[in-house]
Design a protein around this motif. Structure first.
Motif, PDB file in Angstrom:
ATOM      1  N   PRO A 194      40.322  12.515  42.575  1.00 24.69           N
ATOM      2  CA  PRO A 194      40.845  12.743  41.215  1.00 24.69           C
ATOM      3  C   PRO A 194      42.238  12.175  40.991  1.00 24.69           C
ATOM      4  O   PRO A 194      42.610  11.884  39.846  1.00 24.69           O
ATOM      5  CB  PRO A 194      40.844  14.277  41.091  1.00 24.69           C
ATOM      6  N   THR A 195      43.013  12.001  42.068  1.00 30.15           N
ATOM      7  CA  THR A 195      44.382  11.500  41.897  1.00 30.15           C
ATOM      8  C   THR A 195      44.405  10.021  41.524  1.00 30.15           C
ATOM      9  O   THR A 195      45.433   9.516  41.076  1.00 30.15           O
ATOM     10  CB  THR A 195      45.200  11.711  43.181  1.00 30.15           C
ATOM     11  N   GLN A 196      43.281   9.324  41.708  1.00 29.71           N
ATOM     12  CA  GLN A 196      43.236   7.890  41.439  1.00 29.71           C
ATOM     13  C   GLN A 196      42.589   7.545  40.097  1.00 29.71           C
ATOM     14  O   GLN A 196      42.453   6.378  39.757  1.00 29.71           O
ATOM     15  CB  GLN A 196      42.476   7.180  42.567  1.00 29.71           C
ATOM     16  N   GLY A 197      42.165   8.574  39.358  1.00 30.98           N
ATOM     17  CA  GLY A 197      41.599   8.317  38.042  1.00 30.98           C
ATOM     18  C   GLY A 197      40.213   7.717  38.059  1.00 30.98           C
ATOM     19  O   GLY A 197      39.874   6.879  37.209  1.00 30.98           O
ATOM     20  N   ASP A 198      39.386   8.119  39.022  1.00 32.80           N
ATOM     21  CA  ASP A 198      38.001   7.643  39.048  1.00 32.80           C
ATOM     22  C   ASP A 198      37.262   8.073  37.771  1.00 32.80           C
ATOM     23  O   ASP A 198      37.585   9.099  37.165  1.00 32.80           O
ATOM     24  CB  ASP A 198      37.261   8.236  40.250  1.00 32.80           C
ATOM     25  N   PHE A 199      36.273   7.295  37.378  1.00 28.73           N
ATOM     26  CA  PHE A 199      35.375   7.721  36.310  1.00 28.73           C
ATOM     27  C   PHE A 199      33.950   7.292  36.647  1.00 28.73           C
ATOM     28  O   PHE A 199      33.729   6.372  37.452  1.00 28.73           O
ATOM     29  CB  PHE A 199      35.797   7.180  34.937  1.00 28.73           C
ATOM     30  N   VAL A 200      32.978   7.973  36.058  1.00 34.14           N
ATOM     31  CA  VAL A 200      31.569   7.671  36.275  1.00 34.14           C
ATOM     32  C   VAL A 200      30.892   7.509  34.922  1.00 34.14           C
ATOM     33  O   VAL A 200      31.107   8.320  34.013  1.00 34.14           O
ATOM     34  CB  VAL A 200      30.870   8.781  37.092  1.00 34.14           C
ATOM     35  N   VAL A 201      30.081   6.469  34.792  1.00 31.10           N
ATOM     36  CA  VAL A 201      29.269   6.251  33.594  1.00 31.10           C
ATOM     37  C   VAL A 201      27.814   6.522  33.961  1.00 31.10           C
ATOM     38  O   VAL A 201      27.281   5.927  34.904  1.00 31.10           O
ATOM     39  CB  VAL A 201      29.409   4.821  33.053  1.00 31.10           C
ATOM     40  N   MET A 202      27.186   7.440  33.237  1.00 31.47           N
ATOM     41  CA  MET A 202      25.762   7.733  33.381  1.00 31.47           C
ATOM     42  C   MET A 202      25.084   7.322  32.079  1.00 31.47           C
ATOM     43  O   MET A 202      25.570   7.668  31.001  1.00 31.47           O
ATOM     44  CB  MET A 202      25.535   9.223  33.629  1.00 31.47           C
ATOM     45  N   ALA A 203      23.959   6.625  32.192  1.00 30.16           N
ATOM     46  CA  ALA A 203      23.300   6.189  30.958  1.00 30.16           C
ATOM     47  C   ALA A 203      21.830   5.903  31.196  1.00 30.16           C
ATOM     48  O   ALA A 203      21.417   5.534  32.295  1.00 30.16           O
ATOM     49  CB  ALA A 203      23.981   4.940  30.395  1.00 30.16           C
ATOM     50  N   THR A 204      21.048   6.080  30.139  1.00 28.03           N
ATOM     51  CA  THR A 204      19.649   5.676  30.160  1.00 28.03           C
ATOM     52  C   THR A 204      19.585   4.151  30.093  1.00 28.03           C
ATOM     53  O   THR A 204      20.586   3.490  29.799  1.00 28.03           O
ATOM     54  CB  THR A 204      18.878   6.298  28.992  1.00 28.03           C
ATOM     55  N   ASP A 205      18.412   3.590  30.361  1.00 24.40           N
ATOM     56  CA  ASP A 205      18.342   2.137  30.504  1.00 24.40           C
ATOM     57  C   ASP A 205      18.551   1.398  29.192  1.00 24.40           C
ATOM     58  O   ASP A 205      18.704   0.175  29.198  1.00 24.40           O
ATOM     59  CB  ASP A 205      17.028   1.725  31.157  1.00 24.40           C
ATOM     60  N   GLY A 206      18.598   2.102  28.055  1.00 22.49           N
ATOM     61  CA  GLY A 206      18.921   1.442  26.797  1.00 22.49           C
ATOM     62  C   GLY A 206      20.287   0.779  26.825  1.00 22.49           C
ATOM     63  O   GLY A 206      20.507  -0.228  26.142  1.00 22.49           O
ATOM     64  N   LEU A 207      21.227   1.315  27.615  1.00 21.42           N
ATOM     65  CA  LEU A 207      22.551   0.696  27.767  1.00 21.42           C
ATOM     66  C   LEU A 207      22.492  -0.466  28.750  1.00 21.42           C
ATOM     67  O   LEU A 207      23.033  -1.541  28.499  1.00 21.42           O
ATOM     68  CB  LEU A 207      23.569   1.724  28.246  1.00 21.42           C
ATOM     69  N   TRP A 208      21.813  -0.243  29.892  1.00 21.33           N
ATOM     70  CA  TRP A 208      21.812  -1.242  30.955  1.00 21.33           C
ATOM     71  C   TRP A 208      20.961  -2.452  30.607  1.00 21.33           C
ATOM     72  O   TRP A 208      21.093  -3.500  31.240  1.00 21.33           O
ATOM     73  CB  TRP A 208      21.344  -0.608  32.264  1.00 21.33           C
ATOM     74  N   GLU A 209      20.080  -2.339  29.605  1.00 21.98           N
ATOM     75  CA  GLU A 209      19.361  -3.513  29.108  1.00 21.98           C
ATOM     76  C   GLU A 209      20.309  -4.497  28.430  1.00 21.98           C
ATOM     77  O   GLU A 209      20.005  -5.680  28.302  1.00 21.98           O
ATOM     78  CB  GLU A 209      18.290  -3.091  28.090  1.00 21.98           C
TER      79      GLU A 209
END
Length: 596
Positions: free
Chosen positions: A435-450
């Motif tokens: 958390p001290t490094q500002g990590d982030f995670v993106v979760m998405a259905t395949d409509g985004l990854w298309e």
């Protein structure tokens, strides 16, 4: 989400004319809109307003080239990667072959921008101001409707956005969510939950007297919305119950205290598998006992439709993030690299009938069945190799025949020999979060990854963060929306082949080989998830965004999927033991829905 191949229909497809109110001093060129994909339509138009007829008669480009370019999305869906590269030259030629109509309009006449969808073509034209907007005008089901303005498109993009500020001092400081439907009703769903770990379960090896379990999940339904809706209400509860038992068992053992990573994985898998057993198998027992079509319709709906599931579990004490996936929704970690740029690390693998590891597993489990995977699909039909529901790939032929005879159902596939072929057991990855490094995670259905690659998604969030930190997220944001980013490239490291193994490239990149795509990105949303969806829909190209969001269901599904996105930000925040609505990044109708 369309997941099952069905027999191609020869029925006439509707033609939609999308018109946007906008003055113009001259007629508009018949210009292609790149990036859109559609299925073919075999019937020629028999009625169009005069201005459109003129535009159609005077165009001088190759019908074959147009059909090949714009219908390439459908071709790709059936033919796979081998056909994609051969389309690139057609697309490039098509993009430069726009022809200006020879029909000169009176400069004083107000006109409306329009997109014409007809006979495999998608191009711009003009509508005269005095031409009425209409519904069905003839037996070919041709309709005319106003195209959304950029302001209306923005309103639609932000309609379902939510943002929560997590002030609990446990490493999660914010998460943003947004969702844009294509199907009606939307087949995607989602769920979030924060569980304060009770003292008889918590070990607190970190010295923090309070610890949390954080759950985020996105569900990508197909063949209906009922399975994903079931997961929204049940999956996190099933998993949390199994985790509770696992942590309690470890806490009572003085030699263990903390469950192993393998034990936590086993608990998550058990939660997934038990829920799917309830959906697929226990429902059959209840239906056969009830002997009622009404009961069958209610109980079997989640079994007969299907849904991919992506669940992230963050233990604030251990700082471990577990990502469990059954299907092809995807999670990607954004983390600062030594260069100061962000790195994109996939936390999941797409699980389809075309994934090498899944093909290997299925062939080992079903030896001597050449159709177990065909054209990247299970039995040549279903794309995800892991999912909830999809009972026709899990029930035996005897059960399916019995259900069909007594209630309703389809004839089993002739290739069905040794089910189940599809499983809900997830593949799980473990990542230590800092958390001290500002990590982030993106979760998405395949409509985004298309539409976007891992690196584009992480770079877009990185640029969004830089704008928020620089103070340009307020009154100066409109400048960015007009002129784009200050930097020429996204602040993200280039991908290596190993990091993308087992994941499909965006269809847009495969079909159109777009160069300089970063120039189309824009930052103008307060919600990070909405920001990603906007850029997936066209970003700075406001006409593209408006066109994609104007197309109504079910026709929109030919060009875009349902899209659901969550962005989770880790960091060192205050500890007031609260979760608060972030009003500036939440749609007004959601303002009263504070969650914990």
């Amino acid at each position: 989400m369309s997941r099952v191949v069905v027999q191609a229909s020869r029925a006439v497809r509707p033609v939609w004319i999308l018109a946007a109110n906008r003055p113009s001093a001259q007629s508009i060129s018949n210009t292609s809109v790149r990036g859109l994909r559609t299925y073919s339509s075999s019937r020629r138009s028999t009625f169009l307003p005069v201005a459109l007829q003129t535009s159609m008669h005077l165009r001088r480009f190759s019908i074959a080239a147009l059909s090949t370019a714009v219908a390439s999305g459908a071709w790709y869906a059936y033919q796979g990667d081998a056909k994609v590269q051969s389309l690139v030259s057609h697309v490039r030629g098509f993009a430069s072959s726009a022809v200006t109509s020879a029909h000169a309009e009176d400069p004083s006449d107000p006109t409306r921008r329009a997109l014409l969808v007809s006979n495999d073509q998608f191009y711009t034209t003009t509508l005269s101001e005095d031409q009425p907007l209409a519904k069905t005008t003839d037996d070919s089901d041709r309709r005319v409707l106003n195209m959304l303005t950029p302001e209306q498109a923005t309103e639609k993009l932000r309609k379902n956005e939510e943002s929560l500020l997590v002030n609990r001092g446990n490493g999660v400081i914010r998460y943003d969510f947004s969702q844009v439907p294509s199907n009606s009703p939307i087949e995607d769903d989602h769920a979030e939950m924060i569980v304060e770990v009770p003292s008889d379960v918590a070990v607190n090896t970190s010295g923090n007297p309070n610890s949390d379990w954080n759950f985020w999940a996105v569900f990508d339904g197909h063949s209906g919305w009922t399975t994903s809706a079931k997961l929204r209400t049940k999956l996190i509860g099933y998993v949390a119950r199994e985790l509770n038992e696992t942590y309690k068992a470890a806490a009572t053992d003085a030699s263990v205290l903390v469950p192993s990573s393998e034990a936590v994985d086993a608990a998550i898998k058990k939660g997934f598998v038990l829920l799917d057993h309830h959906i697929v198998n226990e429902s059959v027992d209840k239906v056969l006992k009830a002997q009622s079509r009404r009961v069958a319709a209610e109980l079997l709906a989640p079994a007969l439709s299907g849904s991919c599931a992506l669940l992230s579990f963050y233990d604030s004490d251990s700082k471990n993030l577990k990502v469990a996936v059954a299907g092809d929704s995807r999670a990607v970690l954004g983390r600062r690299g030594p260069s100061g740029k962000w790195t994109a690390t996939p936390l999941s693998e797409d699980q389809t009938g075309g994934t090498p590891s899944e093909i290997k597993r299925l062939r080992e489990e079903h030896p001597g069945e050449p159709y177990v995977t065909r054209n990247g699909r299970i039995l040549g039909q279903l794309e995800p190799s892991r999912s909830f529901g999809d009972a026709t790939y899990k029930w035996t032929k005897d059960i399916q025949d019995k259900i069909k005879q007594q209630f309703f159902g389809r004839t089993p596939s002739p290739h069905l020999k040794t089910p189940p072929y599809v499983t809900a057991e997830p593949i799980i990855t473990t990542t230590k979060i800092d958390p001290t490094q500002g990590d982030f995670v993106v979760m998405a259905t395949d409509g985004l990854w298309e539409m976007l690659s891992n690196e584009e998604v992480v770079g877009l969030v990185g640029s969004w963060l830089e704008q928020q930190q620089s103070g340009n997220g307020g009154s100066k944001a409109w400048l960015q929306s007009w002129f784009g980013f200050e930097q020429k490239k996204l602040p993200v490291e280039a991908a290596n082949d190993a990091s993308t193994e087992g994941q499909r490239r965006p269809i847009r990149q495969q079909q159109y080989d777009i160069s300089g795509a970063e120039s189309r990105f824009v930052v103008e949303d307060k919600n990070a998830a909405t920001h990603l969806i906007r850029n997936a829909m066209g970003g700075k190209d406001r006409d593209m965004v408006s066109a994609l969001l104007t197309l109504p269901s079910p026709y929109s599904r030919r060009y875009r999927d349902d899209v659901t996105v969550e962005v989770i930000f880790f960091g060192q925040g205050p500890d007031s033991r609260t979760v608060a609505i972030n009003k500036e990044a939440t749609a007004e109708q959601e303002a009263a829905k504070a969650k914990l």
